[in-house]
Design a protein around this motif. Structure first.
Motif, PDB file in Angstrom:
ATOM      1  N   THR A 218       0.843  -1.193   0.000  1.00 11.37           N
ATOM      2  CA  THR A 218       0.000   0.000   0.000  1.00 11.37           C
ATOM      3  C   THR A 218       0.876   1.240   0.000  1.00 11.37           C
ATOM      4  O   THR A 218       2.040   1.208   0.416  1.00 11.37           O
ATOM      5  N   LEU A 219       0.276   2.333  -0.493  1.00  5.18           N
ATOM      6  CA  LEU A 219       0.943   3.637  -0.474  1.00  5.18           C
ATOM      7  C   LEU A 219       0.386   4.394   0.723  1.00  5.18           C
ATOM      8  O   LEU A 219      -0.805   4.691   0.781  1.00  5.18           O
ATOM      9  N   ASN A 220       1.241   4.695   1.705  1.00  2.26           N
ATOM     10  CA  ASN A 220       0.787   5.209   3.000  1.00  2.26           C
ATOM     11  C   ASN A 220       1.183   6.670   3.177  1.00  2.26           C
ATOM     12  O   ASN A 220       2.312   7.066   2.865  1.00  2.26           O
ATOM     13  N   THR A 221       0.231   7.463   3.704  1.00  2.00           N
ATOM     14  CA  THR A 221       0.468   8.876   4.016  1.00  2.00           C
ATOM     15  C   THR A 221       0.101   9.098   5.477  1.00  2.00           C
ATOM     16  O   THR A 221      -1.028   8.823   5.888  1.00  2.00           O
ATOM     17  N   ALA A 222       1.054   9.593   6.278  1.00  2.00           N
ATOM     18  CA  ALA A 222       0.834   9.815   7.712  1.00  2.00           C
ATOM     19  C   ALA A 222       0.808  11.301   8.021  1.00  2.00           C
ATOM     20  O   ALA A 222       1.606  12.065   7.491  1.00  2.00           O
ATOM     21  N   ARG A 223      -0.128  11.714   8.876  1.00  3.40           N
ATOM     22  CA  ARG A 223      -0.247  13.109   9.296  1.00  3.40           C
ATOM     23  C   ARG A 223      -0.521  13.137  10.803  1.00  3.40           C
ATOM     24  O   ARG A 223      -1.387  12.406  11.302  1.00  3.40           O
ATOM     25  N   ALA A 224       0.216  13.989  11.520  1.00  6.09           N
ATOM     26  CA  ALA A 224      -0.053  14.181  12.945  1.00  6.09           C
ATOM     27  C   ALA A 224      -1.371  14.922  13.122  1.00  6.09           C
ATOM     28  O   ALA A 224      -1.698  15.819  12.343  1.00  6.09           O
ATOM     29  N   VAL A 225      -2.127  14.565  14.152  1.00  7.92           N
ATOM     30  CA  VAL A 225      -3.402  15.228  14.452  1.00  7.92           C
ATOM     31  C   VAL A 225      -3.123  16.364  15.426  1.00  7.92           C
ATOM     32  O   VAL A 225      -2.750  16.125  16.579  1.00  7.92           O
ATOM     33  N   PRO A 226      -3.267  17.635  14.993  1.00 13.42           N
ATOM     34  CA  PRO A 226      -2.975  18.768  15.889  1.00 13.42           C
ATOM     35  C   PRO A 226      -3.888  18.751  17.118  1.00 13.42           C
ATOM     36  O   PRO A 226      -5.068  18.420  17.038  1.00 13.42           O
ATOM     37  N   GLY A 227      -3.325  19.101  18.244  1.00 14.44           N
ATOM     38  CA  GLY A 227      -4.105  19.225  19.475  1.00 14.44           C
ATOM     39  C   GLY A 227      -4.235  17.953  20.278  1.00 14.44           C
ATOM     40  O   GLY A 227      -4.731  17.983  21.400  1.00 14.44           O
ATOM     41  N   VAL A 228      -3.808  16.804  19.722  1.00 11.25           N
ATOM     42  CA  VAL A 228      -3.871  15.537  20.468  1.00 11.25           C
ATOM     43  C   VAL A 228      -2.479  14.916  20.413  1.00 11.25           C
ATOM     44  O   VAL A 228      -2.117  14.288  19.416  1.00 11.25           O
ATOM     45  N   PRO A 229      -1.671  15.096  21.441  1.00  7.79           N
ATOM     46  CA  PRO A 229      -0.295  14.600  21.413  1.00  7.79           C
ATOM     47  C   PRO A 229      -0.230  13.103  21.134  1.00  7.79           C
ATOM     48  O   PRO A 229      -0.934  12.312  21.748  1.00  7.79           O
ATOM     49  N   GLY A 230       0.622  12.729  20.197  1.00  6.97           N
ATOM     50  CA  GLY A 230       0.852  11.327  19.899  1.00  6.97           C
ATOM     51  C   GLY A 230      -0.083  10.725  18.877  1.00  6.97           C
ATOM     52  O   GLY A 230       0.186   9.646  18.358  1.00  6.97           O
ATOM     53  N   TRP A 231      -1.191  11.390  18.539  1.00  6.13           N
ATOM     54  CA  TRP A 231      -2.125  10.838  17.563  1.00  6.13           C
ATOM     55  C   TRP A 231      -1.581  11.050  16.158  1.00  6.13           C
ATOM     56  O   TRP A 231      -1.157  12.155  15.790  1.00  6.13           O
ATOM     57  N   VAL A 232      -1.617   9.998  15.349  1.00  6.02           N
ATOM     58  CA  VAL A 232      -1.167  10.067  13.955  1.00  6.02           C
ATOM     59  C   VAL A 232      -2.222   9.403  13.076  1.00  6.02           C
ATOM     60  O   VAL A 232      -2.650   8.275  13.343  1.00  6.02           O
ATOM     61  N   LEU A 233      -2.661  10.099  12.019  1.00  5.34           N
ATOM     62  CA  LEU A 233      -3.610   9.556  11.046  1.00  5.34           C
ATOM     63  C   LEU A 233      -2.826   9.012   9.864  1.00  5.34           C
ATOM     64  O   LEU A 233      -1.985   9.708   9.290  1.00  5.34           O
ATOM     65  N   THR A 234      -3.102   7.749   9.514  1.00  2.00           N
ATOM     66  CA  THR A 234      -2.429   7.113   8.382  1.00  2.00           C
ATOM     67  C   THR A 234      -3.477   6.706   7.358  1.00  2.00           C
ATOM     68  O   THR A 234      -4.444   6.009   7.682  1.00  2.00           O
ATOM     69  N   LEU A 235      -3.305   7.152   6.115  1.00  2.00           N
ATOM     70  CA  LEU A 235      -4.209   6.812   5.017  1.00  2.00           C
ATOM     71  C   LEU A 235      -3.455   5.907   4.055  1.00  2.00           C
ATOM     72  O   LEU A 235      -2.351   6.232   3.617  1.00  2.00           O
ATOM     73  N   SER A 236      -4.045   4.734   3.738  1.00  2.00           N
ATOM     74  CA  SER A 236      -3.382   3.726   2.913  1.00  2.00           C
ATOM     75  C   SER A 236      -4.166   3.519   1.625  1.00  2.00           C
ATOM     76  O   SER A 236      -5.390   3.319   1.659  1.00  2.00           O
ATOM     77  N   LEU A 237      -3.452   3.584   0.504  1.00  2.00           N
ATOM     78  CA  LEU A 237      -4.047   3.350  -0.809  1.00  2.00           C
ATOM     79  C   LEU A 237      -3.386   2.117  -1.433  1.00  2.00           C
ATOM     80  O   LEU A 237      -2.166   1.958  -1.367  1.00  2.00           O
ATOM     81  N   SER A 238      -4.193   1.276  -2.051  1.00  3.42           N
ATOM     82  CA  SER A 238      -3.656   0.098  -2.724  1.00  3.42           C
ATOM     83  C   SER A 238      -2.820   0.514  -3.934  1.00  3.42           C
ATOM     84  O   SER A 238      -3.172   1.446  -4.670  1.00  3.42           O
ATOM     85  N   GLN A 239      -1.677  -0.209  -4.152  1.00  2.00           N
ATOM     86  CA  GLN A 239      -0.833   0.064  -5.303  1.00  2.00           C
ATOM     87  C   GLN A 239      -1.275  -0.692  -6.547  1.00  2.00           C
ATOM     88  O   GLN A 239      -0.662  -0.567  -7.613  1.00  2.00           O
ATOM     89  N   ALA A 240      -2.354  -1.502  -6.407  1.00  2.00           N
ATOM     90  CA  ALA A 240      -2.822  -2.280  -7.561  1.00  2.00           C
ATOM     91  C   ALA A 240      -3.164  -1.409  -8.763  1.00  2.00           C
ATOM     92  O   ALA A 240      -2.819  -1.758  -9.901  1.00  2.00           O
ATOM     93  N   PRO A 241      -3.838  -0.235  -8.575  1.00  2.00           N
ATOM     94  CA  PRO A 241      -4.122   0.599  -9.752  1.00  2.00           C
ATOM     95  C   PRO A 241      -2.858   1.041 -10.474  1.00  2.00           C
ATOM     96  O   PRO A 241      -2.864   1.161 -11.701  1.00  2.00           O
ATOM     97  N   ALA A 242      -1.770   1.276  -9.722  1.00  2.00           N
ATOM     98  CA  ALA A 242      -0.527   1.681 -10.373  1.00  2.00           C
ATOM     99  C   ALA A 242       0.027   0.534 -11.220  1.00  2.00           C
ATOM    100  O   ALA A 242       0.517   0.746 -12.345  1.00  2.00           O
ATOM    101  N   ARG A 243      -0.030  -0.681 -10.679  1.00  2.00           N
ATOM    102  CA  ARG A 243       0.440  -1.822 -11.467  1.00  2.00           C
ATOM    103  C   ARG A 243      -0.437  -2.039 -12.688  1.00  2.00           C
ATOM    104  O   ARG A 243       0.058  -2.351 -13.781  1.00  2.00           O
ATOM    105  N   GLN A 244      -1.758  -1.846 -12.508  1.00  2.00           N
ATOM    106  CA  GLN A 244      -2.654  -1.987 -13.651  1.00  2.00           C
ATOM    107  C   GLN A 244      -2.335  -0.943 -14.720  1.00  2.00           C
ATOM    108  O   GLN A 244      -2.369  -1.248 -15.916  1.00  2.00           O
ATOM    109  N   ALA A 245      -2.010   0.289 -14.258  1.00  5.00           N
ATOM    110  CA  ALA A 245      -1.632   1.320 -15.236  1.00  5.00           C
ATOM    111  C   ALA A 245      -0.362   0.921 -15.974  1.00  5.00           C
ATOM    112  O   ALA A 245      -0.222   1.152 -17.190  1.00  5.00           O
ATOM    113  N   GLY A 246       0.595   0.301 -15.252  1.00  8.74           N
ATOM    114  CA  GLY A 246       1.820  -0.149 -15.907  1.00  8.74           C
ATOM    115  C   GLY A 246       1.546  -1.233 -16.931  1.00  8.74           C
ATOM    116  O   GLY A 246       2.106  -1.221 -18.041  1.00  8.74           O
TER     117      GLY A 246
END
Length: 545
Positions: A218-246
């Motif tokens: 998966t292609l992962n993007t992490a962002r800290a959540v402001p105002g809540v110490p230690g909280w991190v939001l991670t969004l994961s996208l499948s790489q299958a569409p990229a392989r299909q494009a290839g």
């Protein structure tokens, strides 16, 4: 032999082109996926931050609510039930899950679910970290399962101070089912983990309270959540569409290679193939031009919307400044009524005296008429300043007399100063000294500072307000000081924070608006550091005209 080598060379070139097409198409698709993931992660962090900010504001506002403080102070059942009704109404308006009030022992004395079978009233939450931390530090947060509902949620707490001591804690619980459901509707996976790597929120609810899974393929993007110490939001996208494009690109490249081979093989069809390619290029150019035009329209609309939003924000800020000025005007007008009524009473008395003496003492009548003229000029001066102060600011910067602005502000607040016995001392106000400002807004700043000083001097012996003007090379420094008790360190730390106030009936916006006015004029409003035995001093600079 030569032909065999040529065939091998062309075959290797064909394979290389296929691999290159696959790699380039997959890289481009991965880049687009990364941009998509970054935008989606940022949007979801902003949405989560907005929800958290709203619930924090609820807890902060309730911690300063008079009804809440009265319930903690009196301990009466009637007051506590009235607070419960208020919490229930506020919960439905703010989309909170439950709001409740704890006393210093951690026992709930009021709750938004007071009339439900699962009411929190009477339950003890002294073991909860959000209670102990709030009692010790003022605010706290904790993500945990509810002891009654067994549903996970985030608990935001804020200490309530009564008469200078912590008397209880307001707790707001919020659940994230709706937010997680919206995440689950997409093709991606979204998780929020705490500092220990435990999943707290997820588009797959079964992952809650489990360790963060290993994210593979998966292609992962992490962002800290402001105002809540230690909280991190991670969004994961499948790489299958990229392989299909290839794969699609490789298939397209294979088609091109086949086409080229056919062109070489079928030399007789060269002209028709060339026309076909030209037509395809024209279609591609037309499609590209349409895409550029569509994107240009989208960008134009987005820019127009942004300008409209900025204009709305500017209007809202101007309306807030005007509302503060009208609130101040209400306080000022009550005092000025005495300033006008006293001269009017004197004018009437002098006029009646003149009527009685017009035949027997013309000299005394003339003196009375002169005093009437002076009193009328005094009333005219007061009403002129009052009318000018009530006028809405236009934003036009001109050369403003510092002395005139100070004199007008002192006149507008004069009745209150005399009522408190305060002496107003003005230093350095040269009549020729002018600054770049707007008279209405400058007077608003001065009136706010003078009124704050008057309130600080209530009940003080020998109260004094000192307004000092110091002309420098290119600027003018203006300070408003009093000999009152001074600023408490906790108030000084959040002096220019919206809604932060030490007054029981204050909104905490006067100094914030005054600071914004001075900032719009290119400078800053500051307060001297608190010092024992010294009153409060506020200073700001303005550019000389």
């Amino acid at each position: 032999m030569t032909r065999t080598l040529l065939r091998l060379g062309f075959g290797g070139l064909a394979v290389g082109l296929l691999v290159l097409a696959f790699v380039l198409a997959q890289a481009g698709a991965l880049s687009r996926l990364a941009e998509q993931g970054a935008a989606a992660a940022g949007s979801r962090v902003q949405a989560l931050e907005s929800v958290l900010a709203t619930q924090r504001a609820v807890a902060a506002i309730l911690s300063d609510d008079g009804l809440v403080k009265d319930a903690l102070r009196s301990g009466s059942a009637e007051a506590q039930q009235e607070v419960s009704r208020k919490l229930d109404q506020l919960r439905s308006e703010t989309a909170s899950n439950v709001i409740y009030l704890l006393d210093t022992s951690g026992t709930a004395i009021a709750a938004s679910n007071w009339d439900e079978p699962v009411s929190f009233v009477g339950s003890s939450y002294s073991f909860r970290r959000y209670f102990t931390d709030a009692m010790a530090k003022g605010t706290a947060l904790e993500f945990a399962l509810g002891t009654v509902s067994k549903r996970p949620g985030l608990y935001l707490s804020h200490a309530v101070s009564v008469d200078g001591a912590v008397a209880g804690v307001v707790v707001v619980k919020m659940e994230f089912d709706a937010l997680e459901a919206s995440w689950a509707s997409g093709q991606d996976q979204t998780r929020v983990q705490d500092a220990g790597g435990i999943v707290l929120l997820s588009s797959t609810p079964a992952e809650r309270f489990l360790p963060m899974p290993r994210l593979q393929d998966t292609l992962n993007t992490a962002r800290a959540v402001p105002g809540v110490p230690g909280w991190v939001l991670t969004l994961s996208l499948s790489q299958a569409p990229a392989r299909q494009a290839g794969v699609l690109a490789m298939a397209a490249a294979l088609g091109v290679e086949t086409l080229l081979g056919a062109l070489i093989w079928w030399a007789g069809r060269a002209r028709r193939r060339a026309e076909s390619r030209a037509a395809a290029e024209r279609r591609y150019t037309a499609d590209l031009q349409r895409a550029v035009e569509d994107r240009t329209r989208d960008l134009t609309a987005e820019m127009a919307e942004r300008r409209s939003a900025e204009a709305r924000l500017a209007r809202m800020q101007a309306d807030l400044v005007q509302a503060n000025k009208l609130a101040t005007l209400g306080q000022v007008t009550a005092g000025l009524a005495h300033e006008v009524n006293q001269p009017l009473a004197t004018i009437r008395l002098l006029a009646e005296n003149a009527l009685a003496l017009q035949a027997t003492a013309p000299a005394e009548v003339s003196g009375n008429l002169g005093k009437i003229v002076q009193m009328s000029e005094r009333i005219g001066q007061i009403t002129t300043h009052l009318r000018g102060f009530a006028r809405k600011a236009t934003g036009q910067i001109t050369a403003v007399s510092v002395k005139d602005a100070i004199d007008a502000s002192v006149i507008l607040t004069a009745s209150r100063s005399r009522g408190a016995g305060a002496q107003v001392v003005i230093e350095g106000a040269d009549p020729t000294l002018r600054v770049k400002a707007e008279a209405v807004r400058l007077e608003q700043v001065l009136v706010n500072l003078i009124q704050n000083a008057q309130e600080a001097l209530a009940g003080r012996p020998d109260p004094e307000i000192r307004i000092s003007v110091t002309a420098e090379a290119g600027d003018v420094m203006i300070s408003v000081a009093d000999n009152g008790p001074g600023l408490r360190p906790d108030i000084a730390a959040q002096l220019f924070t919206p809604f932060a106030t030490s007054k029981a009936d204050g909104l905490g916006l006067g100094l914030v608006i005054a600071q914004e006015i001075i900032r719009d004029l290119g400078h800053a409003l500051t307060a001297d550091q608190p010092s024992p035995g010294q009153g409060a001093t506020f200073r700001f600079r303005l550019s000389r005209a």
